[in-house]
Design a protein around this motif. Structure first.
Motif, PDB file in Angstrom:
ATOM      1  N   ILE A 133       0.840  -1.244   0.155  1.00  0.00           N
ATOM      2  CA  ILE A 133      -0.072  -0.141   0.084  1.00  0.00           C
ATOM      3  C   ILE A 133       0.840   1.343   0.141  1.00  0.00           C
ATOM      4  O   ILE A 133       0.525   2.137  -0.758  1.00  0.00           O
ATOM      5  CB  ILE A 133      -0.903  -0.013   1.221  1.00  0.00           C
ATOM      6  CG1 ILE A 133      -2.004  -1.030   1.157  1.00  0.00           C
ATOM      7  CG2 ILE A 133      -1.759   1.258   1.443  1.00  0.00           C
ATOM      8  CD1 ILE A 133      -2.671  -1.274   2.326  1.00  0.00           C
ATOM      9  N   HIS A 134       1.982   1.252   0.679  1.00  0.00           N
ATOM     10  CA  HIS A 134       2.750   2.490   0.919  1.00  0.00           C
ATOM     11  C   HIS A 134       3.554   2.849  -0.344  1.00  0.00           C
ATOM     12  O   HIS A 134       3.573   4.043  -0.891  1.00  0.00           O
ATOM     13  CB  HIS A 134       3.812   2.063   1.870  1.00  0.00           C
ATOM     14  CG  HIS A 134       4.483   3.280   2.731  1.00  0.00           C
ATOM     15  ND1 HIS A 134       5.258   3.267   3.714  1.00  0.00           N
ATOM     16  CD2 HIS A 134       4.354   4.717   2.300  1.00  0.00           C
ATOM     17  CE1 HIS A 134       5.629   4.528   4.001  1.00  0.00           C
ATOM     18  NE2 HIS A 134       5.044   5.456   3.213  1.00  0.00           N
ATOM     19  N   HIS A 135       3.979   1.808  -1.264  1.00  0.00           N
ATOM     20  CA  HIS A 135       4.557   1.833  -2.210  1.00  0.00           C
ATOM     21  C   HIS A 135       3.714   1.967  -3.520  1.00  0.00           C
ATOM     22  O   HIS A 135       3.744   3.169  -4.173  1.00  0.00           O
ATOM     23  CB  HIS A 135       5.710   0.846  -2.631  1.00  0.00           C
ATOM     24  CG  HIS A 135       6.393   0.799  -3.808  1.00  0.00           C
ATOM     25  ND1 HIS A 135       6.173   0.428  -5.095  1.00  0.00           N
ATOM     26  CD2 HIS A 135       7.581   1.823  -4.309  1.00  0.00           C
ATOM     27  CE1 HIS A 135       6.894   0.678  -5.981  1.00  0.00           C
ATOM     28  NE2 HIS A 135       7.827   1.510  -5.420  1.00  0.00           N
TER      29      HIS A 135
ATOM     30  N   ASN B 145      10.973  12.079  -0.877  1.00  0.00           N
ATOM     31  CA  ASN B 145      11.306  11.547   0.501  1.00  0.00           C
ATOM     32  C   ASN B 145      10.924   9.810   0.617  1.00  0.00           C
ATOM     33  O   ASN B 145      11.518   9.337   1.191  1.00  0.00           O
ATOM     34  CB  ASN B 145      10.150  12.439   1.497  1.00  0.00           C
ATOM     35  CG  ASN B 145      10.707  13.699   1.752  1.00  0.00           C
ATOM     36  OD1 ASN B 145      11.827  14.204   1.022  1.00  0.00           O
ATOM     37  ND2 ASN B 145       9.781  14.585   2.499  1.00  0.00           N
ATOM     38  N   HIS B 146       9.910   9.589  -0.178  1.00  0.00           N
ATOM     39  CA  HIS B 146       9.676   8.321  -0.149  1.00  0.00           C
ATOM     40  C   HIS B 146      10.490   7.346  -0.691  1.00  0.00           C
ATOM     41  O   HIS B 146      10.790   6.198  -0.441  1.00  0.00           O
ATOM     42  CB  HIS B 146       8.238   7.725  -0.718  1.00  0.00           C
ATOM     43  CG  HIS B 146       7.015   8.163   0.263  1.00  0.00           C
ATOM     44  ND1 HIS B 146       6.685   9.514   0.349  1.00  0.00           N
ATOM     45  CD2 HIS B 146       6.512   7.564   1.144  1.00  0.00           C
ATOM     46  CE1 HIS B 146       5.550   9.256   1.155  1.00  0.00           C
ATOM     47  NE2 HIS B 146       5.626   8.202   1.967  1.00  0.00           N
ATOM     48  N   THR B 147      11.296   7.677  -2.014  1.00  0.00           N
ATOM     49  CA  THR B 147      12.234   7.036  -2.436  1.00  0.00           C
ATOM     50  C   THR B 147      13.492   7.111  -1.292  1.00  0.00           C
ATOM     51  O   THR B 147      14.116   5.721  -1.181  1.00  0.00           O
ATOM     52  CB  THR B 147      12.808   8.019  -3.842  1.00  0.00           C
ATOM     53  OG1 THR B 147      11.619   7.819  -4.618  1.00  0.00           O
ATOM     54  CG2 THR B 147      13.926   7.007  -4.519  1.00  0.00           C
TER      55      THR B 147
ATOM     56  N   GLY C  61      13.131   8.776   8.472  1.00  0.00           N
ATOM     57  CA  GLY C  61      12.094   7.660   8.937  1.00  0.00           C
ATOM     58  C   GLY C  61      10.826   8.283   8.796  1.00  0.00           C
ATOM     59  O   GLY C  61      10.287   9.664   9.049  1.00  0.00           O
ATOM     60  N   ASP C  62       9.756   7.582   8.045  1.00  0.00           N
ATOM     61  CA  ASP C  62       8.483   8.076   7.655  1.00  0.00           C
ATOM     62  C   ASP C  62       7.653   8.084   8.700  1.00  0.00           C
ATOM     63  O   ASP C  62       7.363   6.841   9.130  1.00  0.00           O
ATOM     64  CB  ASP C  62       7.949   7.056   6.618  1.00  0.00           C
ATOM     65  CG  ASP C  62       6.578   7.853   5.773  1.00  0.00           C
ATOM     66  OD1 ASP C  62       5.943   8.501   6.716  1.00  0.00           O
ATOM     67  OD2 ASP C  62       6.235   7.542   4.881  1.00  0.00           O
ATOM     68  N   VAL C  63       6.910   9.102   9.501  1.00  0.00           N
ATOM     69  CA  VAL C  63       6.312   8.725  10.572  1.00  0.00           C
ATOM     70  C   VAL C  63       4.647   9.463  10.412  1.00  0.00           C
ATOM     71  O   VAL C  63       3.957   9.713  11.062  1.00  0.00           O
ATOM     72  CB  VAL C  63       6.683   9.462  11.929  1.00  0.00           C
ATOM     73  CG1 VAL C  63       7.844   8.865  12.352  1.00  0.00           C
ATOM     74  CG2 VAL C  63       6.898  11.245  11.528  1.00  0.00           C
ATOM     75  N   TRP C  64       4.419   9.444   9.103  1.00  0.00           N
ATOM     76  CA  TRP C  64       2.947   9.350   8.539  1.00  0.00           C
ATOM     77  C   TRP C  64       2.397   8.160   8.966  1.00  0.00           C
ATOM     78  O   TRP C  64       3.003   7.210   8.945  1.00  0.00           O
ATOM     79  CB  TRP C  64       2.774   9.702   7.329  1.00  0.00           C
ATOM     80  CG  TRP C  64       3.028  10.711   6.541  1.00  0.00           C
ATOM     81  CD1 TRP C  64       4.478  11.480   6.788  1.00  0.00           C
ATOM     82  CD2 TRP C  64       2.211  11.652   5.800  1.00  0.00           C
ATOM     83  NE1 TRP C  64       4.210  12.709   6.173  1.00  0.00           N
ATOM     84  CE2 TRP C  64       3.069  12.806   5.579  1.00  0.00           C
ATOM     85  CE3 TRP C  64       0.918  11.619   5.717  1.00  0.00           C
ATOM     86  CZ2 TRP C  64       2.600  13.870   4.839  1.00  0.00           C
ATOM     87  CZ3 TRP C  64       0.397  12.729   4.601  1.00  0.00           C
ATOM     88  CH2 TRP C  64       1.292  13.784   4.485  1.00  0.00           C
ATOM     89  N   GLU C  65       1.120   8.145   9.548  1.00  0.00           N
ATOM     90  CA  GLU C  65       0.303   6.783  10.094  1.00  0.00           C
ATOM     91  C   GLU C  65       0.315   5.821   9.023  1.00  0.00           C
ATOM     92  O   GLU C  65       0.399   4.804   9.395  1.00  0.00           O
ATOM     93  CB  GLU C  65      -0.918   7.129  10.453  1.00  0.00           C
ATOM     94  CG  GLU C  65      -1.104   7.765  11.777  1.00  0.00           C
ATOM     95  CD  GLU C  65      -2.558   7.880  12.375  1.00  0.00           C
ATOM     96  OE1 GLU C  65      -3.229   7.550  11.604  1.00  0.00           O
ATOM     97  OE2 GLU C  65      -2.608   8.054  13.723  1.00  0.00           O
ATOM     98  N   HIS C  66       0.294   6.116   7.686  1.00  0.00           N
ATOM     99  CA  HIS C  66       0.222   5.049   6.516  1.00  0.00           C
ATOM    100  C   HIS C  66       1.564   4.126   6.493  1.00  0.00           C
ATOM    101  O   HIS C  66       1.521   3.210   6.063  1.00  0.00           O
ATOM    102  CB  HIS C  66      -0.052   5.687   5.008  1.00  0.00           C
ATOM    103  CG  HIS C  66       0.975   6.551   4.731  1.00  0.00           C
ATOM    104  ND1 HIS C  66       0.749   7.874   4.290  1.00  0.00           N
ATOM    105  CD2 HIS C  66       2.102   6.214   4.504  1.00  0.00           C
ATOM    106  CE1 HIS C  66       1.563   8.351   3.749  1.00  0.00           C
ATOM    107  NE2 HIS C  66       2.948   7.372   3.832  1.00  0.00           N
ATOM    108  N   ALA C  67       2.562   4.724   7.023  1.00  0.00           N
ATOM    109  CA  ALA C  67       3.875   3.903   7.151  1.00  0.00           C
ATOM    110  C   ALA C  67       3.903   2.785   8.052  1.00  0.00           C
ATOM    111  O   ALA C  67       4.521   1.662   7.776  1.00  0.00           O
ATOM    112  CB  ALA C  67       4.964   4.756   7.623  1.00  0.00           C
TER     113      ALA C  67
HETATM  114 MN   MN3 Z   1       4.434   7.512   3.527  1.00  0.00          MN
END
Ligand code: MN3
Length: 204
Positions: free
Chosen positions: A26-28, A77-79, A164-170
């Motif tokens: 889902i994240h990617h 940022n996601h990459t 570090g991704d600290v969005w809830e979806h992570a």
């Molecule tokens: Mn994210």
């Protein structure tokens, strides 16, 4: 030329049990893809963005439309995040030079990890924790939303080594509200080989 979604550099289930396959899919495939699609739409709608790389956008971010900030940051940022992770058995270890800098600038490995987690936990709402090189030294910072330390108006500018991704979806599917548990598991799949290379580049 349109931006495209970089493939994950490992299998979707390669980070289990720290990060589960469903979260990675889902994240990617959904979240990261959506930032790519929205960045392309933003470029189409704003002729001043035509032909710019994401890094070129960051260099004049403060004068660009909000959508350019959110979507270029979201893609980049996601990459950086996905490339910064690796299956636990391929994650390597800090190089002697990096370990020395962590001792010198961040008070040692345990304090570094605790402070990085605190930066992630302390980011109200959505955002990112970062390890950067700033003026030749390591520093831990956080940014809101999809901001990053390469943007011209960054409060703490620097060369990113790890995020570090600290969005809830992570983490929400596996960890629900337990952001701290997610950050703890995150350390088992941090790609030290990549951090070592980026550190060498940023301090060359
Ligand atoms: Mn994210």
């Amino acid at each position: 030329m349109a931006f495209t979604l970089p493939p994950l550099p490992y299998a979707y289930d390669a980070l289990e049990p720290a990060i589960d396959k469903e979260t990675m899919v889902i994240h990617h495939d959904k979240h990261h893809q959506a930032y790519v699609d929205n960045l392309n739409k933003t470029v189409d709608a704003n002729p001043e963005l035509a032909g710019l790389s994401m890094e070129e956008m960051f260099a004049k971010m403060s004068s660009l439309p909000r959508a350019a900030r959110n979507n270029s940051g979201g893609v980049w940022n996601h990459t950086m995040f996905f490339d910064g992770l690796a299956p636990a058995d391929q994650a390597g270890a800090p190089s002697p030079a990096l370990a020395e800098a962590i001792d010198r600038d961040l008070g040692g490995m345990d304090k570094f990890m605790a402070d990085f987690d605190a930066a992630g936990l302390g980011q109200f709402g959505s955002g990112w924790a970062w390890l950067i090189v700033q003026d030749g030294k390591l520093k831990i910072i956080n940014t809101p939303n999809q901001d990053n330390p390469l943007m011209d108006d960054a409060a703490e500018p620097g060369a990113p080594l790890l995020c570090g991704d600290v969005w809830e979806h992570a983490y929400y599917l596996k960890y629900q509200n337990r952001r701290a548990d997610f950050l703890k598991a995150f350390w088992s799949v941090v790609n030290w080989n990549r951090i070592n290379a980026l550190f060498a580049e940023a301090t060359a």
